[in-house]
Design a protein around this motif. Structure first.
Motif, mmCIF file in Angstrom:
data_model
loop_
_atom_site.group_PDB
_atom_site.id
_atom_site.type_symbol
_atom_site.label_atom_id
_atom_site.label_comp_id
_atom_site.label_asym_id
_atom_site.label_seq_id
_atom_site.Cartn_x
_atom_site.Cartn_y
_atom_site.Cartn_z
ATOM 1 N N TRP A 70 36.528 46.971 43.787
ATOM 2 C CA TRP A 70 35.605 47.856 43.063
ATOM 3 C C TRP A 70 35.686 49.289 43.575
ATOM 4 C CZ3 TRP A 70 31.151 43.830 43.379
ATOM 5 C CH2 TRP A 70 31.255 42.941 42.311
ATOM 6 N N TRP A 73 38.748 50.690 42.022
ATOM 7 C CA TRP A 73 38.574 50.797 40.577
ATOM 8 C C TRP A 73 37.655 51.959 40.219
ATOM 9 C CZ3 TRP A 73 36.443 46.002 37.458
ATOM 10 C CH2 TRP A 73 36.655 46.172 36.093
ATOM 11 N N THR A 74 36.563 52.078 40.938
ATOM 12 C CA THR A 74 35.548 53.062 40.541
ATOM 13 C C THR A 74 35.656 54.392 41.261
ATOM 14 O OG1 THR A 74 33.966 52.202 42.154
ATOM 15 C CG2 THR A 74 33.893 51.243 39.935
ATOM 16 N N PHE A 82 44.129 55.618 34.135
ATOM 17 C CA PHE A 82 43.870 54.591 33.125
ATOM 18 C C PHE A 82 44.611 54.892 31.822
ATOM 19 C CE2 PHE A 82 40.107 54.214 35.923
ATOM 20 C CZ PHE A 82 40.325 52.912 36.338
ATOM 21 N N GLN A 87 46.783 48.873 31.299
ATOM 22 C CA GLN A 87 46.483 47.515 31.738
ATOM 23 C C GLN A 87 45.599 47.495 32.985
ATOM 24 O OE1 GLN A 87 49.188 49.257 32.430
ATOM 25 N NE2 GLN A 87 50.453 48.357 34.035
ATOM 26 N N LEU A 88 45.319 48.650 33.560
ATOM 27 C CA LEU A 88 44.624 48.719 34.845
ATOM 28 C C LEU A 88 43.212 48.145 34.800
ATOM 29 C CD1 LEU A 88 45.347 49.602 37.674
ATOM 30 C CD2 LEU A 88 44.629 51.918 37.095
ATOM 31 N N HIS A 89 42.454 48.474 33.749
ATOM 32 C CA HIS A 89 41.097 47.902 33.639
ATOM 33 C C HIS A 89 41.154 46.375 33.588
ATOM 34 C CE1 HIS A 89 38.548 51.401 33.451
ATOM 35 N NE2 HIS A 89 39.211 51.912 32.431
ATOM 36 N N THR A 90 42.085 45.854 32.807
ATOM 37 C CA THR A 90 42.216 44.408 32.680
ATOM 38 C C THR A 90 42.614 43.780 34.017
ATOM 39 O OG1 THR A 90 42.793 44.606 30.351
ATOM 40 C CG2 THR A 90 43.423 42.553 31.449
ATOM 41 N N PHE A 92 41.994 44.885 37.065
ATOM 42 C CA PHE A 92 40.834 44.874 37.963
ATOM 43 C C PHE A 92 39.814 43.826 37.537
ATOM 44 C CE2 PHE A 92 42.162 49.037 39.638
ATOM 45 C CZ PHE A 92 41.938 48.815 40.976
ATOM 46 N N ASN A 93 39.575 43.729 36.249
ATOM 47 C CA ASN A 93 38.619 42.741 35.752
ATOM 48 C C ASN A 93 39.078 41.327 36.112
ATOM 49 O OD1 ASN A 93 36.327 41.806 34.260
ATOM 50 N ND2 ASN A 93 37.692 41.360 32.561
#
Length: 133
Positions: A70, A73-74, A82, A87-90, A92-93
């Motif tokens: 996190w 990511w944040t 991004f 694909q980066l958000h996916t 990390f999720n």
């Protein structure tokens, strides 16, 4: 004086006490490697006390993986990252879910730990590409 005692406070949390700019996915990877090793130790042991302790530590390490991911990511990754790596958000999720209750926190399946390590490695690859830029 009494107004100061009852004044609202603001709580802030960060990866460190000062935005230092030091980030590294290795922190998440080390915790994930620990999770995989703990899973093996639990599966190889018949001692209920040892198994209980190992599972508790595995769950703590899973939380640490989520925390370190996190923070990256944040705090580290920004909008241009991004855009360049959609694909980066996916990633990390999926990685944080693999470290959660439905993942390494809630299972003794070494395969799930391997999946988590693979996602962290994908994130790390992108991270190091952004550091070269």
């Amino acid at each position: 004086m009494s107004s100061m005692l009852f004044a609202p406070t603001v709580e802030a949390q960060a990866h460190c006490d000062l935005p230092c700019g030091v980030y590294d996915p290795a922190q998440a990877r080390i915790e994930a490697e620990s999770i995989k090793a703990l899973i093996a130790k639990v599966n190889d042991s018949d001692d209920p006390d040892f198994r209980t302790r190992a599972v508790l530590i595995k769950e703590q390490r899973s939380e640490l993986v989520k925390h370190h991911l996190w923070v990256l990511w944040t705090d580290y990754f920004k909008a241009p990252h991004f855009e360049k790596y959609p694909q980066l958000h996916t990633l990390f999720n999926e990685a944080t879910k693999l470290a959660g209750a439905g993942g390494t926190k809630g299972t003794l399946d070494a395969g799930v730990a391997d999946e988590l390590l693979a996602k962290i490695d994908e994130i790390a690859g992108i991270f190091w590409e952004t550091k070269k830029a």
